[in-house]
Design a protein around this motif. Structure first.
Motif, PDB file in Angstrom:
ATOM      1  N   LEU A   1       0.807  -1.222   0.000  1.00  0.00           N
ATOM      2  CA  LEU A   1       0.000   0.000   0.000  1.00  0.00           C
ATOM      3  C   LEU A   1       0.839   1.270   0.000  1.00  0.00           C
ATOM      4  N   SER A   2       2.151   1.121   0.185  1.00  0.00           N
ATOM      5  CA  SER A   2       3.020   2.296   0.283  1.00  0.00           C
ATOM      6  C   SER A   2       3.385   2.853  -1.084  1.00  0.00           C
ATOM      7  N   SER A   3       3.911   4.055  -1.074  1.00  0.00           N
ATOM      8  CA  SER A   3       4.357   4.688  -2.322  1.00  0.00           C
ATOM      9  C   SER A   3       5.638   4.063  -2.854  1.00  0.00           C
ATOM     10  N   ASP A   4       6.327   3.287  -2.022  1.00  0.00           N
ATOM     11  CA  ASP A   4       7.545   2.614  -2.468  1.00  0.00           C
ATOM     12  C   ASP A   4       7.248   1.452  -3.414  1.00  0.00           C
ATOM     13  N   CYS A   5       6.026   1.001  -3.409  1.00  0.00           N
ATOM     14  CA  CYS A   5       5.622  -0.133  -4.257  1.00  0.00           C
ATOM     15  C   CYS A   5       4.661   0.352  -5.325  1.00  0.00           C
ATOM     16  N   GLN A   6       5.097   0.304  -6.572  1.00  0.00           N
ATOM     17  CA  GLN A   6       4.267   0.790  -7.673  1.00  0.00           C
ATOM     18  C   GLN A   6       3.995  -0.277  -8.730  1.00  0.00           C
ATOM     19  N   SER A   7       4.825  -1.309  -8.772  1.00  0.00           N
ATOM     20  CA  SER A   7       4.664  -2.334  -9.813  1.00  0.00           C
ATOM     21  C   SER A   7       4.815  -3.716  -9.190  1.00  0.00           C
ATOM     22  N   ILE A   8       3.762  -4.533  -9.312  1.00  0.00           N
ATOM     23  CA  ILE A   8       3.746  -5.866  -8.716  1.00  0.00           C
ATOM     24  C   ILE A   8       3.533  -6.912  -9.806  1.00  0.00           C
TER      25      ILE A   8
ATOM     26  N   ILE B   1      14.819  -9.657 -12.322  1.00  0.00           N
ATOM     27  CA  ILE B   1      14.281  -8.439 -11.728  1.00  0.00           C
ATOM     28  C   ILE B   1      15.427  -7.679 -11.071  1.00  0.00           C
ATOM     29  N   PRO B   2      15.246  -6.398 -10.767  1.00  0.00           N
ATOM     30  CA  PRO B   2      16.320  -5.636 -10.113  1.00  0.00           C
ATOM     31  C   PRO B   2      16.749  -6.284  -8.801  1.00  0.00           C
TER      32      PRO B   2
ATOM     33  N   ALA C   1       7.873 -10.198 -20.141  1.00  0.00           N
ATOM     34  CA  ALA C   1       8.886 -10.277 -19.094  1.00  0.00           C
ATOM     35  C   ALA C   1       9.937  -9.189 -19.286  1.00  0.00           C
ATOM     36  N   ALA C   2      10.395  -9.020 -20.512  1.00  0.00           N
ATOM     37  CA  ALA C   2      11.398  -7.988 -20.792  1.00  0.00           C
ATOM     38  C   ALA C   2      10.845  -6.589 -20.519  1.00  0.00           C
ATOM     39  N   GLN C   3       9.557  -6.416 -20.755  1.00  0.00           N
ATOM     40  CA  GLN C   3       8.915  -5.116 -20.539  1.00  0.00           C
ATOM     41  C   GLN C   3       8.676  -4.837 -19.058  1.00  0.00           C
ATOM     42  N   ASP C   4       8.246  -5.852 -18.322  1.00  0.00           N
ATOM     43  CA  ASP C   4       7.768  -5.642 -16.952  1.00  0.00           C
ATOM     44  C   ASP C   4       8.864  -5.683 -15.883  1.00  0.00           C
ATOM     45  N   LEU C   5       9.789  -6.629 -16.017  1.00  0.00           N
ATOM     46  CA  LEU C   5      10.665  -6.949 -14.900  1.00  0.00           C
ATOM     47  C   LEU C   5      11.624  -5.828 -14.483  1.00  0.00           C
ATOM     48  N   PRO C   6      12.146  -5.014 -15.401  1.00  0.00           N
ATOM     49  CA  PRO C   6      13.106  -3.984 -14.977  1.00  0.00           C
ATOM     50  C   PRO C   6      12.547  -2.977 -13.977  1.00  0.00           C
ATOM     51  N   THR C   7      11.236  -2.811 -13.930  1.00  0.00           N
ATOM     52  CA  THR C   7      10.636  -1.814 -13.027  1.00  0.00           C
ATOM     53  C   THR C   7       9.776  -2.455 -11.941  1.00  0.00           C
ATOM     54  N   THR C   8       9.927  -3.748 -11.735  1.00  0.00           N
ATOM     55  CA  THR C   8       9.120  -4.451 -10.740  1.00  0.00           C
ATOM     56  C   THR C   8       9.628  -4.152  -9.326  1.00  0.00           C
TER      57      THR C   8
ATOM     58  N   VAL D   1      10.814 -25.150 -10.627  1.00  0.00           N
ATOM     59  CA  VAL D   1      11.768 -26.039 -11.295  1.00  0.00           C
ATOM     60  C   VAL D   1      11.628 -25.995 -12.813  1.00  0.00           C
ATOM     61  N   VAL D   2      10.589 -25.345 -13.307  1.00  0.00           N
ATOM     62  CA  VAL D   2      10.352 -25.312 -14.752  1.00  0.00           C
ATOM     63  C   VAL D   2      10.866 -24.001 -15.329  1.00  0.00           C
ATOM     64  N   SER D   3      11.769 -24.126 -16.285  1.00  0.00           N
ATOM     65  CA  SER D   3      12.275 -22.944 -16.975  1.00  0.00           C
ATOM     66  C   SER D   3      11.546 -22.820 -18.322  1.00  0.00           C
ATOM     67  N   PRO D   4      11.481 -21.631 -18.877  1.00  0.00           N
ATOM     68  CA  PRO D   4      12.096 -20.396 -18.395  1.00  0.00           C
ATOM     69  C   PRO D   4      11.219 -19.592 -17.428  1.00  0.00           C
ATOM     70  N   ALA D   5      10.059 -20.102 -17.035  1.00  0.00           N
ATOM     71  CA  ALA D   5       9.203 -19.340 -16.125  1.00  0.00           C
ATOM     72  C   ALA D   5       9.934 -18.986 -14.845  1.00  0.00           C
ATOM     73  N   ASN D   6      10.753 -19.916 -14.348  1.00  0.00           N
ATOM     74  CA  ASN D   6      11.444 -19.649 -13.095  1.00  0.00           C
ATOM     75  C   ASN D   6      12.520 -18.570 -13.215  1.00  0.00           C
ATOM     76  N   SER D   7      12.837 -18.171 -14.454  1.00  0.00           N
ATOM     77  CA  SER D   7      13.857 -17.129 -14.649  1.00  0.00           C
ATOM     78  C   SER D   7      13.389 -15.774 -14.145  1.00  0.00           C
TER      79      SER D   7
END
Length: 325
Positions: free
Chosen positions: A15-22, A251-252, A222-229, A240-246
């Motif tokens: 709920l804080s302002s520190d969290c903007q992308s989940i 992420i940062p 994934a390439a679009q979302d993860l850098p700002t998560t 245990v299943v890739s590439p989902a587990n990547s």
């Protein structure tokens, strides 16, 4: 980044302002409360093709039956399907028709994603490894969902890619595909479901077969979302299943990672457990129970209670017990 030590501090962070992308990554564990078995649990895929049922797969060759007896996952292998579509369709028949008939309802875990989106507008994406389609049943915008392994709830041709109306496909399954579990139901023998575009007998639910490439949407989003998560929630998956587990590593380095599961997972991917970890928080327990407690900490329990008509009975009873306290 402040460390999270319990669900109350996690709720405050959300709920804080520190969290903007989940971002949420889900596995079979989030659907167990709906009555859909985990992949490796009793009645899951490894149990679905029981040895005593293999003789009923008369459309399969002896070689194919031997392969499936050794490893049931051969029934969802692409090369096997292109050789002979019947074993896959016969094994999947109850699941396909059950999805059409909405036999299973989304769980508290699925509704959490919807509430998160409606209440905070901070949900960037749900990456689901599940093919049951339940993530689509909680009124999330479709562009918020990436079905990493496809979905049973849509149909198309594996050969040419032509879509087929799902209801029409199910009608074909019901009248043309033998029910190996209840032989008195449906046709006595399976008949081909032909693609109206290319004529091949390779129409199936739009799930990703073993040996196939994942949808490009997974890699693009994934390439679009993860850098700002800011927060990654990993729920009900063995990782245990890739590439989902990547996702847990792409992420940062200061992104908070939360694992909701009955047991620790992902240690080999760098997820840390114990009192000294600052980045990772482990919420041990069944997904529905943990997500309900988190929803309560967020102050959304009344909203969740309003969704009881679209929840399995096991989830409803959890909510009622919570409200009585």
């Amino acid at each position: 980044m402040k460390s999270v030590t319990d669900l109350a501090t996690l709720a405050r962070f959300i709920l804080s302002s520190d969290c903007q992308s989940i971002v949420i990554l889900t596995g079979a564990g989030v659907s167990v409360a709906s009555g859909i078995p985990d992949f490796r649990s009793p009645a899951g895929m490894f149990d679905t093709l029981r040895p005593e049922l293999i003789p009923f797969l008369k459309t399969a060759t002896e070689r194919q039956r031997k392969l499936m007896a050794l490893d049931p996952t051969y029934v969802v292998e692409r090369g096997m399907f292109l050789e002979n579509s019947f074993p896959y369709l016969e094994v999947r028949r109850p699941f396909i028709l059950g999805v059409r008939d909405k036999k299973w309802k989304p769980t508290i875990a699925h509704h959490f994603a919807s509430l998160l989106h409606k209440k905070t507008n901070k949900l960037t994406r749900v990456f689901t490894q599940n093919i049951d389609g339940l993530t689509y049943a909680v009124n999330l915008p479709e562009d918020k969902i990436v079905s990493v392994h496809g979905t049973i709830g849509k149909a198309g041709c594996e050969t040419c890619g032509q879509d087929m109306d799902f209801k029409n496909f199910c009608a074909e399954v019901e009248t043309k595909i033998k029910d190996i579990y209840s032989p008195d139901l449906g046709p006595k023998e399976s008949n081909h479901i032909l693609c109206q575009c290319c004529g091949n007998a390779t129409v199936k639910p739009k799930t990703v077969l073993f040996g196939s490439s994942l949808p490009t949407e997974f890699f693009d989003k994934a390439a679009q979302d993860l850098p700002t998560t800011d927060l990654l929630i990993v729920a009900g998956t063995s990782l245990v299943v890739s590439p989902a587990n990547s996702l847990v590593n792409n992420i940062p380095s200061d992104t908070l990672r939360v694992v909701i599961n009955n047991e620790p997972v992902g240690q080999e991917l760098g997820i840390e457990y114990g009192t000294n970890t600052k980045r990772d928080f482990f919420a041990r327990g069944d997904c529905d129970k943990v997500f309900m407690d988190l929803i309560d900490e967020l102050g959304w329990l009344t909203d969740l209670n309003g969704e009881t008509n679209n929840l399995p009975e096991a989830s409803v009873q959890l909510i009622k017990a919570k409200l009585r306290r």
